[in-house]
Design a protein around this motif. Structure first.
Motif, PDB file in Angstrom:
ATOM      1  N   GLU A  19      42.641  36.728  25.018  1.00 37.37           N
ATOM      2  CA  GLU A  19      41.246  36.551  25.012  1.00 37.37           C
ATOM      3  C   GLU A  19      41.265  36.287  26.842  1.00 37.37           C
ATOM      4  OE1 GLU A  19      41.807  35.749  20.984  1.00 37.37           O
ATOM      5  OE2 GLU A  19      42.966  35.121  22.529  1.00 37.37           O
ATOM      6  N   SER A  20      42.140  35.500  27.450  1.00 39.13           N
ATOM      7  CA  SER A  20      42.025  34.986  28.657  1.00 39.13           C
ATOM      8  C   SER A  20      42.208  36.346  29.491  1.00 39.13           C
ATOM      9  CB  SER A  20      43.331  34.094  28.951  1.00 39.13           C
ATOM     10  OG  SER A  20      43.514  33.970  30.388  1.00 39.13           O
ATOM     11  N   ASP A  21      42.891  37.212  29.054  1.00 43.52           N
ATOM     12  CA  ASP A  21      43.331  38.799  29.755  1.00 43.52           C
ATOM     13  C   ASP A  21      42.074  39.386  29.677  1.00 43.52           C
ATOM     14  OD1 ASP A  21      45.953  37.890  29.861  1.00 43.52           O
ATOM     15  OD2 ASP A  21      46.576  38.990  28.319  1.00 43.52           O
ATOM     16  N   THR A  22      41.363  39.350  28.652  1.00 43.25           N
ATOM     17  CA  THR A  22      40.038  40.159  28.449  1.00 43.25           C
ATOM     18  C   THR A  22      38.919  39.625  29.564  1.00 43.25           C
ATOM     19  OG1 THR A  22      40.393  40.861  26.320  1.00 43.25           O
ATOM     20  CG2 THR A  22      38.282  40.848  27.032  1.00 43.25           C
ATOM     21  N   ALA A  23      39.097  38.236  29.565  1.00 41.17           N
ATOM     22  CA  ALA A  23      38.159  37.602  30.624  1.00 41.17           C
ATOM     23  C   ALA A  23      38.230  38.039  32.049  1.00 41.17           C
ATOM     24  CB  ALA A  23      38.212  35.972  30.494  1.00 41.17           C
ATOM     25  N   VAL A  24      39.782  38.193  32.379  1.00 39.42           N
ATOM     26  CA  VAL A  24      40.016  38.616  33.676  1.00 39.42           C
ATOM     27  C   VAL A  24      39.597  39.997  33.971  1.00 39.42           C
ATOM     28  CG1 VAL A  24      42.054  39.193  35.152  1.00 39.42           C
ATOM     29  CG2 VAL A  24      41.939  37.005  33.836  1.00 39.42           C
ATOM     30  N   SER A  25      39.571  40.871  33.011  1.00 36.30           N
ATOM     31  CA  SER A  25      39.510  42.112  33.328  1.00 36.30           C
ATOM     32  C   SER A  25      37.742  42.392  33.371  1.00 36.30           C
ATOM     33  CB  SER A  25      40.011  43.062  32.255  1.00 36.30           C
ATOM     34  OG  SER A  25      39.553  42.733  31.049  1.00 36.30           O
ATOM     35  N   TRP A  26      37.191  41.647  32.601  1.00 36.66           N
ATOM     36  CA  TRP A  26      35.612  41.654  32.695  1.00 36.66           C
ATOM     37  C   TRP A  26      35.346  41.165  34.205  1.00 36.66           C
ATOM     38  CZ3 TRP A  26      31.627  38.572  33.677  1.00 36.66           C
ATOM     39  CH2 TRP A  26      30.317  39.166  33.536  1.00 36.66           C
ATOM     40  N   ALA A  27      35.604  40.080  34.660  1.00 38.16           N
ATOM     41  CA  ALA A  27      35.539  39.586  35.742  1.00 38.16           C
ATOM     42  C   ALA A  27      35.548  40.379  37.115  1.00 38.16           C
ATOM     43  CB  ALA A  27      36.151  38.053  36.227  1.00 38.16           C
ATOM     44  N   VAL A  28      36.797  41.189  36.917  1.00 37.82           N
ATOM     45  CA  VAL A  28      36.791  42.594  37.970  1.00 37.82           C
ATOM     46  C   VAL A  28      35.623  43.188  38.112  1.00 37.82           C
ATOM     47  CG1 VAL A  28      38.159  44.309  38.694  1.00 37.82           C
ATOM     48  CG2 VAL A  28      39.223  42.458  37.436  1.00 37.82           C
ATOM     49  N   ARG A  29      34.893  43.773  37.118  1.00 41.10           N
ATOM     50  CA  ARG A  29      33.808  44.389  37.348  1.00 41.10           C
ATOM     51  C   ARG A  29      32.689  43.824  37.883  1.00 41.10           C
ATOM     52  NH1 ARG A  29      30.066  47.594  33.188  1.00 41.10           N
ATOM     53  NH2 ARG A  29      28.971  49.290  34.592  1.00 41.10           N
ATOM     54  N   GLU A  30      32.184  42.470  37.178  1.00 40.25           N
ATOM     55  CA  GLU A  30      31.389  41.739  37.640  1.00 40.25           C
ATOM     56  C   GLU A  30      31.405  41.282  39.296  1.00 40.25           C
ATOM     57  OE1 GLU A  30      27.625  39.519  36.993  1.00 40.25           O
ATOM     58  OE2 GLU A  30      28.831  41.059  35.775  1.00 40.25           O
ATOM     59  N   ALA A  31      32.445  40.975  39.725  1.00 41.71           N
ATOM     60  CA  ALA A  31      32.947  40.777  41.104  1.00 41.71           C
ATOM     61  C   ALA A  31      32.759  41.953  41.964  1.00 41.71           C
ATOM     62  CB  ALA A  31      34.234  40.325  41.264  1.00 41.71           C
ATOM     63  N   ALA A  32      33.073  43.128  41.659  1.00 44.25           N
ATOM     64  CA  ALA A  32      32.711  44.397  42.218  1.00 44.25           C
ATOM     65  C   ALA A  32      31.179  44.756  42.538  1.00 44.25           C
ATOM     66  CB  ALA A  32      33.568  45.648  41.510  1.00 44.25           C
ATOM     67  N   LEU A  33      30.624  44.462  41.314  1.00 44.41           N
ATOM     68  CA  LEU A  33      28.835  44.533  41.431  1.00 44.41           C
ATOM     69  C   LEU A  33      28.316  43.651  42.471  1.00 44.41           C
ATOM     70  CD1 LEU A  33      28.313  45.049  37.546  1.00 44.41           C
ATOM     71  CD2 LEU A  33      27.940  46.992  39.168  1.00 44.41           C
ATOM     72  N   ARG A  34      28.929  42.260  42.300  1.00 45.95           N
ATOM     73  CA  ARG A  34      28.057  41.313  43.093  1.00 45.95           C
ATOM     74  C   ARG A  34      28.604  41.111  44.258  1.00 45.95           C
ATOM     75  NH1 ARG A  34      24.840  37.954  40.399  1.00 45.95           N
ATOM     76  NH2 ARG A  34      24.502  38.138  38.316  1.00 45.95           N
ATOM     77  N   LYS A  35      29.849  41.978  44.590  1.00 51.34           N
ATOM     78  CA  LYS A  35      30.631  41.821  45.973  1.00 51.34           C
ATOM     79  C   LYS A  35      30.964  40.233  46.132  1.00 51.34           C
ATOM     80  CE  LYS A  35      28.602  45.643  48.326  1.00 51.34           C
ATOM     81  NZ  LYS A  35      28.988  46.535  47.044  1.00 51.34           N
ATOM     82  N   ALA A  36      31.456  39.683  45.028  1.00 56.22           N
ATOM     83  CA  ALA A  36      31.813  38.244  45.132  1.00 56.22           C
ATOM     84  C   ALA A  36      33.488  38.118  44.799  1.00 56.22           C
ATOM     85  CB  ALA A  36      31.228  37.548  44.016  1.00 56.22           C
ATOM     86  N   SER A  37      33.795  36.852  45.435  1.00 53.90           N
ATOM     87  CA  SER A  37      35.196  36.575  45.334  1.00 53.90           C
ATOM     88  C   SER A  37      35.457  36.027  43.727  1.00 53.90           C
ATOM     89  CB  SER A  37      35.582  35.639  46.197  1.00 53.90           C
ATOM     90  OG  SER A  37      35.195  34.364  46.251  1.00 53.90           O
ATOM     91  N   VAL A  38      36.703  36.154  43.246  1.00 51.36           N
ATOM     92  CA  VAL A  38      37.234  35.534  42.055  1.00 51.36           C
ATOM     93  C   VAL A  38      38.236  34.498  42.061  1.00 51.36           C
ATOM     94  CG1 VAL A  38      38.231  36.367  39.754  1.00 51.36           C
ATOM     95  CG2 VAL A  38      36.624  37.724  40.722  1.00 51.36           C
ATOM     96  N   THR A  39      38.278  33.662  41.319  1.00 54.02           N
ATOM     97  CA  THR A  39      39.229  32.337  41.408  1.00 54.02           C
ATOM     98  C   THR A  39      39.831  32.617  39.861  1.00 54.02           C
ATOM     99  OG1 THR A  39      38.075  30.871  43.162  1.00 54.02           O
ATOM    100  CG2 THR A  39      39.817  29.881  41.488  1.00 54.02           C
ATOM    101  N   LEU A  40      41.121  32.560  39.812  1.00 50.77           N
ATOM    102  CA  LEU A  40      41.520  32.489  38.508  1.00 50.77           C
ATOM    103  C   LEU A  40      42.131  31.005  38.443  1.00 50.77           C
ATOM    104  CD1 LEU A  40      43.418  35.712  38.715  1.00 50.77           C
ATOM    105  CD2 LEU A  40      41.373  35.448  37.568  1.00 50.77           C
ATOM    106  N   LEU A  41      41.708  30.174  37.540  1.00 53.93           N
ATOM    107  CA  LEU A  41      42.012  28.850  37.578  1.00 53.93           C
ATOM    108  C   LEU A  41      42.797  28.363  36.361  1.00 53.93           C
ATOM    109  CD1 LEU A  41      41.986  25.885  38.538  1.00 53.93           C
ATOM    110  CD2 LEU A  41      39.675  25.696  37.386  1.00 53.93           C
ATOM    111  N   HIS A  42      43.829  27.936  36.132  1.00 56.18           N
ATOM    112  CA  HIS A  42      44.711  27.412  35.198  1.00 56.18           C
ATOM    113  C   HIS A  42      44.698  25.966  35.334  1.00 56.18           C
ATOM    114  CE1 HIS A  42      48.369  26.275  32.894  1.00 56.18           C
ATOM    115  NE2 HIS A  42      47.677  26.838  31.982  1.00 56.18           N
ATOM    116  N   VAL A  43      44.253  25.157  34.141  1.00 57.07           N
ATOM    117  CA  VAL A  43      44.288  23.824  34.192  1.00 57.07           C
ATOM    118  C   VAL A  43      45.537  23.281  33.189  1.00 57.07           C
ATOM    119  CG1 VAL A  43      43.095  21.678  33.411  1.00 57.07           C
ATOM    120  CG2 VAL A  43      41.865  23.647  34.501  1.00 57.07           C
ATOM    121  N   GLN A  44      46.433  22.687  33.511  1.00 59.40           N
ATOM    122  CA  GLN A  44      47.485  21.922  32.975  1.00 59.40           C
ATOM    123  C   GLN A  44      47.116  20.827  32.367  1.00 59.40           C
ATOM    124  OE1 GLN A  44      51.117  21.932  35.276  1.00 59.40           O
ATOM    125  NE2 GLN A  44      49.988  22.794  37.070  1.00 59.40           N
ATOM    126  N   ALA A  45      46.998  20.586  31.220  1.00 61.82           N
ATOM    127  CA  ALA A  45      46.844  19.017  30.486  1.00 61.82           C
ATOM    128  C   ALA A  45      47.869  18.400  30.509  1.00 61.82           C
ATOM    129  CB  ALA A  45      46.373  19.409  29.058  1.00 61.82           C
TER     130      ALA A  45
END
Length: 291
Positions: A19-45
């Motif tokens: 599911e996380s992989d799918t979220a990353v791939s979706w964000a790519v297109r959204e970032a390209a449309l908005r000309k926005a940067s992307v932050t991939l954040l992993h939180v370690q409990a």
């Protein structure tokens, strides 16, 4: 963390799950449309060590660090594999050691939107929404995008908007028009003029209610149509069960946008039943917008 809303751009919560992989791939297109940067954040409990051995704590911390690096490297690789060659979308990675849900909620203060899978590595298969996703839907400070590995979004389909006249619905309307304009897509605005699933067996002229609902919908869309004249709007006026009809419409959509609370919500209700059901069952990515 900074209150600057551009610090993270589009924030993606990653954990190494499909599911996380799918979220990353979706964000790519959204970032390209908005000309926005992307932050991939992993939180370690944090891991609680119940025995007084400092070497154990050190070993666990080292293992968590290695795991986090691997997860972020995987996410970054997926990002670049989906990034259009013609678009220089900036991406950065970040690892944080903290309780997962509170850390992600705090990070959303500095994000345009946060993208998350419907389930993470700790969720059971039978659950439709994981605890992290549910926590973000209830408490995030920016729009929350929920994607599913089963999403069969039609890239040529419309953007679907659930609209009911609530403040959250108004914020969702603005974002839905923006998304439709960016994507060059039609906008399907759905307004269920009754929340009831069973009508009373009395003589009521339901046409009057429908006509009033149609007039109200036209008024709520008019200003946004003037602002986004390139967006072709289709109106849908089902009589009942808004979540059911939004999920049905999602089968042929590329995106669904809803508010976090509907007309039946109240100030203390953080997530409405419609937005919750759509986030769980939609066949396309869902953006839940807070007012």
């Amino acid at each position: 963390m900074s209150d600057n809303p551009t610090q993270y751009g589009i924030l993606v919560a990653v954990d190494g799950s499909p599911e996380s992989d799918t979220a990353v791939s979706w964000a790519v297109r959204e970032a390209a449309l908005r000309k926005a940067s992307v932050t991939l954040l992993h939180v370690q409990a944090p891991v609680l060590v119940t025995w007084p051995i400092s070497t154990a704590e050190s070993a666990i911390a080292e293992w968590q660090g290695d795991s986090s690096r691997q997860i972020l490297e995987r996410a970054e690789k997926i990002f670049h594999s989906h990034a259009p060659a013609s678009d220089a979308v900036r991406v950065r990675t970040e690892s944080v050691a903290a309780p997962i849900v509170p850390a992600l909620i705090e990070a959303t203060r500095a994000a345009l939107m946060v993208v998350v899978g419907n389930r993470g590595t700790g969720s059971q298969e039978r659950l439709a929404l994981g605890s992290v996703t549910a926590g973000l839907l209830h408490h995030a400070h920016c729009p929350v995008v929920v994607v599913h590995t089963r999403d069969a979004a039609d890239s040529a389909g419309p953007v679907v908007l659930g609209i009911d006249g609530s403040p959250a619905s108004e914020a969702a309307t603005r974002l839905a028009f923006e998304e439709a304009s960016l994507r060059g897509a039609d906008l399907v605005a759905m307004h269920a003029w009754s929340d009831s699933t069973v009508f009373p067996a009395i003589e009521i002229d339901w046409h009057l209610y429908r006509d009033e609902a149609e007039e109200n919908l036209a008024e709520r869309l008019a200003g946004w149509q003037e602002q986004y004249p390139d967006v072709h709007v289709q109106r849908r006026l089902p009589c009942d069960r808004p979540a059911h009809w939004l999920v049905a419409e999602s089968e042929h959509a590329q995106l669904v946008v809803v508010g976090n609370r509907g007309r039946g919500g109240f100030a203390g209700l953080l997530l409405g039943s419609v937005s919750s059901a759509v986030a769980r069952k939609s066949q396309a990515p869902v953006i839940v917008v807070r007012n």
